[in-house]
Write an enzyme that holds these catalytic residues in place. Structure first.
Site, PDB file in Angstrom:
ATOM      1  N   ASP A  11      -9.772  -4.236   1.976  1.00  0.00           N
ATOM      2  CA  ASP A  11     -10.024  -4.687   0.608  1.00  0.00           C
ATOM      3  C   ASP A  11      -8.864  -5.501   0.065  1.00  0.00           C
ATOM      4  OD1 ASP A  11     -11.154  -4.405  -2.289  1.00  0.00           O
ATOM      5  OD2 ASP A  11     -12.617  -3.461  -0.973  1.00  0.00           O
TER       6      ASP A  11
ATOM      7  N   HIS B  98      -9.972  -3.209  -6.926  1.00  0.00           N
ATOM      8  CA  HIS B  98     -11.256  -3.197  -6.225  1.00  0.00           C
ATOM      9  C   HIS B  98     -11.239  -2.191  -5.073  1.00  0.00           C
ATOM     10  CE1 HIS B  98     -14.518  -4.818  -3.576  1.00  0.00           C
ATOM     11  NE2 HIS B  98     -15.098  -4.998  -4.742  1.00  0.00           N
TER      12      HIS B  98
ATOM     13  N   SER C 238     -20.568  -3.510  -3.811  1.00  0.00           N
ATOM     14  CA  SER C 238     -19.238  -2.995  -3.467  1.00  0.00           C
ATOM     15  C   SER C 238     -19.187  -1.480  -3.582  1.00  0.00           C
ATOM     16  CB  SER C 238     -18.171  -3.587  -4.392  1.00  0.00           C
ATOM     17  OG  SER C 238     -17.813  -4.885  -4.004  1.00  0.00           O
TER      18      SER C 238
END
Length: 907
Positions: free
Chosen positions: A247, A272, A442
């Site tokens: 990521d 994230h 995601s």
């Protein structure tokens, strides 16, 4: 060589797209359709001589080219070629291979073993459609040069390839050592010359820039039933399984990954990856309700690299540290079978226990060139189009599809996405021991990755600690998924919404087998379906050989599944029509032969009792033998409660979402609850038959003998065990810290007989003491140690226990402790006033032997709010707290080796 050229793929009309599909799926033509261009394959073996091959086909002491057979060669012929060092490198559709043969290869031998055609590889067939289009985005340009990725043949070394490129004035930007791949900067006018170099296998534009795929999963996923956190239930936390977060940088710090986190990146201040990691593996140490799927897995964090060849990823896979990877990133849209797709498929073949899990993307409503408008064919990134990987669609907690979730088919018509999970509006971890609202595919992908880690552990517990083949886990997930969207698979939900409970039951019951098949052969397996079976699902799945970049279709080894029931009826698997038409793509699945996908399923409702023959045929196995897995699910319940299902902790007057499974019911669902272990029942609601969840406001009835019942006509199910309704303490605080003891207090809970006190241990919050009052004194070894602490209430007489409070942080140091004069000299020299405060707080250190001191302010969660270093003022320092929220804060003062922490109340 004659060819029809369609160089600009993105400008195809619907008619041309349909023509390409018909040519691609045809079994009659000998010509090859490759990326929209047709390459003629003349029947030339009768007159062929090696002298006819051009210099561009020579490499080392042999030749490279395409070889086509009259029929797919048998396994015997394939083995014979290997024995004679005749390398069939990659399979191209239409019985054709990319080959490397020694220069002394007997043409007579080839003729006698079914070869029809030998031709050199046309240079255009080595160039991707995107590269030939001439329409390059900014990210593919290096000044006037083009940035490309080049694959070279394994018959040559990287040193040789680089030296040859240097002669062409081509700049090597990156060398992926050991991977036969280079990133280059090339002049626009040298594509043709580059493609004619014999060692060049494939050239494509560099991958598009990575874009994160963001925009209450455990119960929807049924993962709660795998990790019950009770003595009697399943406790699959993914322990012993390595998972990788690929990521945007470092994850944490966060106590939800205590003792399990390895950061292999220095990129900071990104969130994230934190969100992905929390859904996949968060332990809920800070807040129990925010527990992720695999709360015991070992977590490795690396930067996302779009080609999957970065050293961290490759090394952790190869040394066995990591079994499951998650990448929630997009690179382009509807990219087809690229060199990156080939890489991820091949990595799975090289390491059979490796499972790559990807988000499907959030690009629905974008027209990505499939030919059916903006609602179809917008799976993002070539890696997600892999055959041996999982691409995950995104739903809300109620199972409804998020409009932005990317839809299939894959570029060649295969079923994508593979499966669906809840990703929208999840609460997950963030940096510095906080949480964030997280969403998009995601959030869906790490749900699948975490559940997979739980299944890996379940398999290992039953098989001496061995890791399962990822093919078995993927097949299990697909075959047990809850129906969603159209009946059968579809291009929105794939095979349905993940059902971890049914998946783990399949593993525990051993409802799977494996075998291998060769060209033209048929294997028959007999499986008994017992009485009382409501539905049976038979699925065959195989990790397919990696295809050649640009291949369309990408399927190499094509197996067929047929099921014969006890009455000799022959049943075919589900199929979808990939014709690029929005109406056709939305049609429900039918039944027939599947020559596109490496997964096939036959589903039978209310099956007859008896033996079923499962026939697996090697319809087209050009690179064999092919291993496959058969998984089968025998469903006996028409309805099944899945949440709550035993041991949960609910709080009065708060909303909880009830979930249940159903098969072949027609009546509405009636929901009831009991607080006396089923002796009496109270109605909750009646909901329509097409609904499988209900938002229930928990009644204000404290107890530990609560059950939920769901009824549909004659069918009924009750929670497997009782769960709790109880309150949680509102506050818990550290009051005093001395040299060897710490004292805590919390708000009392009505009718609680005792309280369990928790401290953060090696990995989890652990009960370290019990108190019969709303306070406790515990022994400590060092007053300067940090502490995370929490408490839960219990009543053993009535049989209930409440959920643990949110963990709170204490940064260490003596706190309000009356100690000896000598030891307390520093503390006595300190003053903190006014306390309580509203605007300014003054800190005074009267001992003039200290020339400076440091001040740090933390809130009750342990988050550092302010830090003042080396205050050179032994009279007074000032803190402005006017912007602080009302509550308790901790001010830590350090001078030399002396540390003291004072409690500050802000009003």
């Amino acid at each position: 060589m004659a060819k029809i050229t369609f160089p600009i793929i993105k400008n195809f009309t619907l008619l041309v797209m349909m023509l390409v599909f018909s040519l691609t799926f045809s079994q009659n033509s000998n010509d090859i359709v490759f990326q929209g261009e047709t390459y003629e394959m003349p029947e030339n073996i009768a007159s062929f001589q090696w002298s006819q091959m051009p210099e561009s086909a020579r490499l080392d002491n042999g030749y490279l080219g395409w070889v086509q057979f009259y029929a797919t060669p048998s396994q015997q012929v394939q083995d014979l070629f290997k024995q004679n060092n005749l390398q069939l490198l990659e399979y191209i559709p239409q019985r054709t291979y990319l080959f490397y043969f020694p220069e002394n290869t007997s043409v007579t031998f080839l003729r006698n073993n079914g070869v029809r055609t030998i031709v050199p590889v046309n240079g255009r067939a080595k160039l991707s459609a995107a590269l030939k289009s001439g329409d390059y985005n900014y990210w593919a340009m290096d000044g006037d040069n083009i940035l490309v990725t080049l694959q070279f043949h394994k018959n040559v070394t990287g040193t040789y390839a680089i030296s040859q490129l240097a002669q062409q004035q081509i700049i090597v930007k990156e060398n992926f050592k050991g991977q036969n791949m280079l990133d280059l900067s090339i002049p626009n006018n040298c594509l043709e010359a580059l493609s004619e170099l014999s060692f060049v296998k494939w050239v494509d534009l560099v991958v598009a820039p990575a874009v994160p795929d963001d925009t209450r999963g455990r119960s929807l996923h049924r993962a709660n039933s795998l990790d019950t956190q009770t003595g009697a239930g399943r406790n699959y936390t993914g322990e012993g399984i390595g998972v990788m977060v690929r990521d945007d940088g470092r994850v944490g710090p966060h106590i939800d990954f205590q003792g399990r986190l390895t950061n292999l990146t220095n990129v900071a201040n990104q969130s994230h990856g934190d969100g992905v990691a929390g859904i996949m593996t968060g332990a809920g140490n800070l807040l129990p309700s925010n527990r992720g799927m695999a709360a015991g897995s070992d977590v490795y964090v690396v930067n996302y690299a779009s080609n999957f060849l970065d050293g961290s990823t490759v090394n952790l896979i190869n040394d066995g540290s990591v079994q499951i990877t998650n990448s929630s990133y997009s690179n382009g849209c509807n990219d087809g079978y690229t060199s990156i797709t080939q890489t991820v498929d091949q990595q799975t073949l090289d390491t059979p226990s490796l499972l790559h899990v990807f988000s499907a993307g959030n690009s629905n409503n974008n027209n990505c060139g499939y030919g059916a408008g903006s609602q179809w064919g917008n799976i993002t990134g070539g890696h997600k189009q892999g055959k041996n990987v999982i691409a995950t669609a995104n739903v809300y907690f109620d199972g409804s599809l998020v409009n932005s979730s990317s839809r299939g088919p894959a570029h060649d018509g295969r079923i994508k996405p593979d499966i669906t999970a809840n990703g929208q509006n999840q609460i997950s971890t963030n940096e510095n021991n906080t949480y964030q609202t997280f969403g998009g595919t995601s959030g869906a992908a790490p749900g699948i990755a975490g559940i997979s880690a739980q299944l890996y552990q379940a398999y290992g517990d039953l098989n001496g600690g061995d890791f399962p083949p990822s093919a078995l886990i993927k097949a299990t997930l697909l075959n047990t998924a809850n129906e969603a969207g159209n009946i059968g698979p579809d291009y929105k939900f794939g095979w349905g919404i993940v059902n971890a409970l049914q998946a783990v039951k399949l593993i525990e019951d051993g409802h799977y087998l494996s075998d291998e098949i060769s060209q033209g052969n048929t294997n028959t397996h007999t499986i008994n379906v017992p009485a009382g079976t409501t539905q049976v699902r038979f699925m065959v799945y195989w990790s397919d050989v990696a295809a050649s970049p640009g291949a369309d279709p990408a399927l190499v080894n094509d197996l067929d599944l047929l099921v014969t029931d006890p009455s000799s009826n022959v049943l075919e698997p589900w199929i979808l029509d990939p014709t690029p038409d929005p109406i056709t793509l939305n049609d429900p699945a039918t039944n027939g032969p599947d020559h596109l996908n490496n997964v096939e399923q036959v589903l039978i409702n209310d099956p007859a009792v008896g033996n079923y023959d499962i026939d697996i045929t090697g319809f087209n196995v050009p690179i064999g033998p092919q291993e496959y897995y058969i998984v089968y699910e025998l469903i006996s319940d028409h309805v099944a409660m899945t949440y709550p299902n035993g041991g949960e902790h609910f709080q009065p007057n708060l909303a909880e979402t009830i979930h249940w499974d159903e098969v072949n019911t027609t009546d509405d669902f009636v929901l009831d609850y009991s607080i006396d272990n089923g002796n009496t029942w109270n109605n909750i609601a009646t909901v329509p038959n097409d609904t499988h969840f209900y938002n229930w406001t928990v009644p204000n009835e404290v107890g530990g003998n609560t059950l939920i019942r769901v009824t549909s006509g004659a069918f009924q199910d009750v929670s497997d065990d009782t769960f709790n309704i109880a309150r949680t303490s509102v506050t818990v605080n550290v009051i005093e810290v001395c040299e060897d003891t710490a004292y805590f207090e919390w708000s009392a809970i009505a009718d609680a007989e005792s309280y369990e006190f928790y401290l953060l241990g090696e990995k989890y919050m652990e009960v370290i003491a019990t108190s019969n009052t709303n306070s406790i004194t515990i022994p400590i070894t060092d007053p300067n140690d940090e502490m995370w602490y929490a408490v839960s209430a219990k009543n053993d007489t009535e049989g209930w226990e409440g959920e643990r409070t949110q963990a709170k942080f204490y940064g260490g140091g003596i706190l309000d402790c009356l100690i000896g004069v000598e030891e307390n000299a520093f503390d006595n020299a300190l003053s903190l006033y006014p306390n309580p405060a509203t605007n300014e707080v003054y800190i005074s250190l009267s001992d003039k032997t200290f020339s400076n001191f440091d001040v740090t302010v933390a809130n009750s969660l342990g988050q550092i709010l302010e830090s003042k270093l080396s205050i050179d003022n032994t009279t007074r320092a000032t803190l402005n707290v006017s912007n602080y929220s009302s509550g308790i804060y901790f001010v830590t003062i350090k001078a030399g080796e002396n540390v003291s922490t004072k409690k500050l109340v802000v009003q």
